[in-house]
Scaffold this active site. Structure first.
Site, short mmCIF file in Angstrom:
data_model
loop_
_atom_site.label_atom_id
_atom_site.label_comp_id
_atom_site.label_asym_id
_atom_site.label_seq_id
_atom_site.Cartn_x
_atom_site.Cartn_y
_atom_site.Cartn_z
N ASN A 152 26.62 -3.54 66.30
CA ASN A 152 27.84 -4.07 65.68
C ASN A 152 28.95 -3.12 66.08
O ASN A 152 29.06 -2.02 65.54
CB ASN A 152 27.68 -4.12 64.16
CG ASN A 152 28.97 -4.51 63.46
OD1 ASN A 152 29.93 -4.93 64.12
ND2 ASN A 152 29.01 -4.37 62.14
N LYS B 171 32.03 -3.36 65.58
CA LYS B 171 33.16 -3.32 64.64
C LYS B 171 34.48 -3.46 65.42
O LYS B 171 34.51 -4.21 66.39
CB LYS B 171 33.09 -2.06 63.77
CG LYS B 171 31.70 -1.93 63.11
CD LYS B 171 31.59 -0.89 62.05
CE LYS B 171 30.19 -0.92 61.45
NZ LYS B 171 30.01 0.01 60.34
N HIS C 84 29.40 -8.75 56.01
CA HIS C 84 29.34 -7.30 56.15
C HIS C 84 30.13 -6.66 55.01
O HIS C 84 31.16 -7.19 54.59
CB HIS C 84 29.92 -6.88 57.51
CG HIS C 84 29.59 -5.47 57.85
ND1 HIS C 84 30.28 -4.41 57.30
CD2 HIS C 84 28.62 -4.93 58.64
CE1 HIS C 84 29.75 -3.28 57.75
NE2 HIS C 84 28.75 -3.56 58.57
N GLU D 279 32.10 -4.29 54.98
CA GLU D 279 33.51 -4.02 55.31
C GLU D 279 34.36 -5.28 55.14
O GLU D 279 35.51 -5.20 54.72
CB GLU D 279 33.60 -3.47 56.75
CG GLU D 279 33.04 -2.05 56.81
CD GLU D 279 32.45 -1.65 58.15
OE1 GLU D 279 32.71 -2.32 59.15
OE2 GLU D 279 31.71 -0.64 58.18
N GLU E 296 22.03 -3.46 54.37
CA GLU E 296 22.83 -2.30 54.75
C GLU E 296 23.37 -1.62 53.50
O GLU E 296 24.44 -2.03 52.98
CB GLU E 296 24.02 -2.73 55.62
CG GLU E 296 23.62 -3.40 56.91
CD GLU E 296 24.70 -3.26 57.97
OE1 GLU E 296 24.38 -2.76 59.05
OE2 GLU E 296 25.86 -3.62 57.70
N GLY F 273 27.96 4.55 58.35
CA GLY F 273 28.94 5.45 58.96
C GLY F 273 28.96 6.84 58.34
O GLY F 273 29.89 7.61 58.59
N SER G 270 23.65 4.01 59.64
CA SER G 270 23.39 5.25 60.37
C SER G 270 22.08 5.25 61.16
O SER G 270 21.44 6.28 61.31
CB SER G 270 23.44 6.45 59.42
OG SER G 270 24.74 6.58 58.85
P1 13P Z 1 26.62 2.75 61.34
O1 13P Z 1 25.37 2.53 62.18
O2 13P Z 1 27.76 3.28 62.11
O3 13P Z 1 26.30 3.49 60.08
O4 13P Z 1 27.09 1.27 60.87
C1 13P Z 1 26.16 0.44 60.26
C2 13P Z 1 26.75 -0.91 60.14
O5 13P Z 1 27.64 -1.14 59.34
C3 13P Z 1 26.26 -1.95 61.06
O6 13P Z 1 26.71 -3.21 60.69
#
Ligand code: 13P
Length: 250
Positions: free
Chosen positions: A9, A11, A94, A96, A166, A172, A212
């Site tokens: 992903n 982002k 997600h 976010e 997640e 992150g 992560s």
């Molecule tokens: P990270 O792997 O950067 O922690 O992000 C996870 C994520 O949100 C994948 O959708």
């Protein structure tokens, strides 16, 4: 047998030129079978990625779509057009998007229904905050998110879709859930699917862990019975890291 998925992903990262450079760097380095390699990318990169990954094992995912195919919805992306372009997956729900763009469980359910109607596969995200985990609310919250997202969707369609667990505190932050913590919640999600549908559907639905995930942690996560893959943010941006992730079986 559930085929594992390693899905990046990106982002809000990379432009089309950088997307093409990524494709060049991974060329010939993805497994031909045994694992599905997917990249989820910003809408502006999808054309480049779909065209550039034709005749390769890589599949392409959008990071979002709207729940209408067309109309007066300025700034949205159509699931119908994503399907016509050759995109195969759409990440929805997600954390976010829930947090920064105020997406509700109801929006996510409408998106899931429309994405499936267009022949695409949703990757439905769920996950708890640190406060919820510390208050022992994880299981109730996450299974509630899943129940709401799947409302009105048939068993056959649920068997084909993908869920991503997640935990928000692990995204992150470099703080991966332990493989046991991830397995525990992923198992509870599978049991929830069994109770909403049936054992066969629960056995078929693929459930990923995200938060992560790194090349160093993927093997241990994948050794867990219910974990069918990873949804990977930061570690999917670098081609060498993505290659290592998708080749975790070697
Ligand atoms: P990270 O792997 O950067 O922690 O992000 C996870 C994520 O949100 C994948 O959708």
């Amino acid at each position: 047998m559930r085929t594992p998925i390693i899905a990046g992903n990106w982002k809000l990262n990379k432009n089309p030129k950088e997307a093409q450079e990524f494709l060049n760097a991974i060329e010939g380095k993805l497994p031909e079978s045994g694992v599905e390699a997917v990249i989820g990318a910003p809408a502006v990169d999808l054309y480049t990625l779909v065209e550039g990954s034709k005749n390769t094992p890589l599949k392409i995912s959008a990071e979002n779509s709207y729940f209408e195919d067309e109309g007066a919805f300025t700034g949205e992306n159509s699931p119908k057009v994503l399907a016509e372009m050759g995109v195969e997956y759409v990440i929805i729900g997600h954390s976010e998007r829930r947090e920064y763009f105020h997406e509700t469980d109801e929006d996510i359910n409408k998106k899931a229904v429309k994405i499936i109607a267009n022949g695409l596969t949703p990757i439905v995200c769920c996950g708890e905050t640190l406060e919820q985990r510390e208050a022992n609310e994880t299981e109730g919250f996450v299974t509630g998110q899943i129940e709401a997202a799947l409302k009105g969707i048939s068993a056959a369609d649920v068997a084909n879709l993908v869920i991503a667990y997640e935990p928000i505190w692990a995204i992150g932050t470099g703080k991966t859930a332990t493989s046991d913590q991830a397995q525990e919640v992923v198992h509870v999600i599978r049991e929830k699917v069994a109770s909403l549908y049936d054992a066969d559907t629960a056995d078929k639905v693929r459930i990923l862990y995200g938060g992560s995930v790194k090349p160093e942690s993927i093997k241990e996560l994948m050794s867990k019975e219910d974990i069918d893959g990873g949804l990977v943010g930061g570690a999917s941006l670098d081609p060498e890291s993505f290659i290592a992730l998708v080749n975790y079986q070697k």
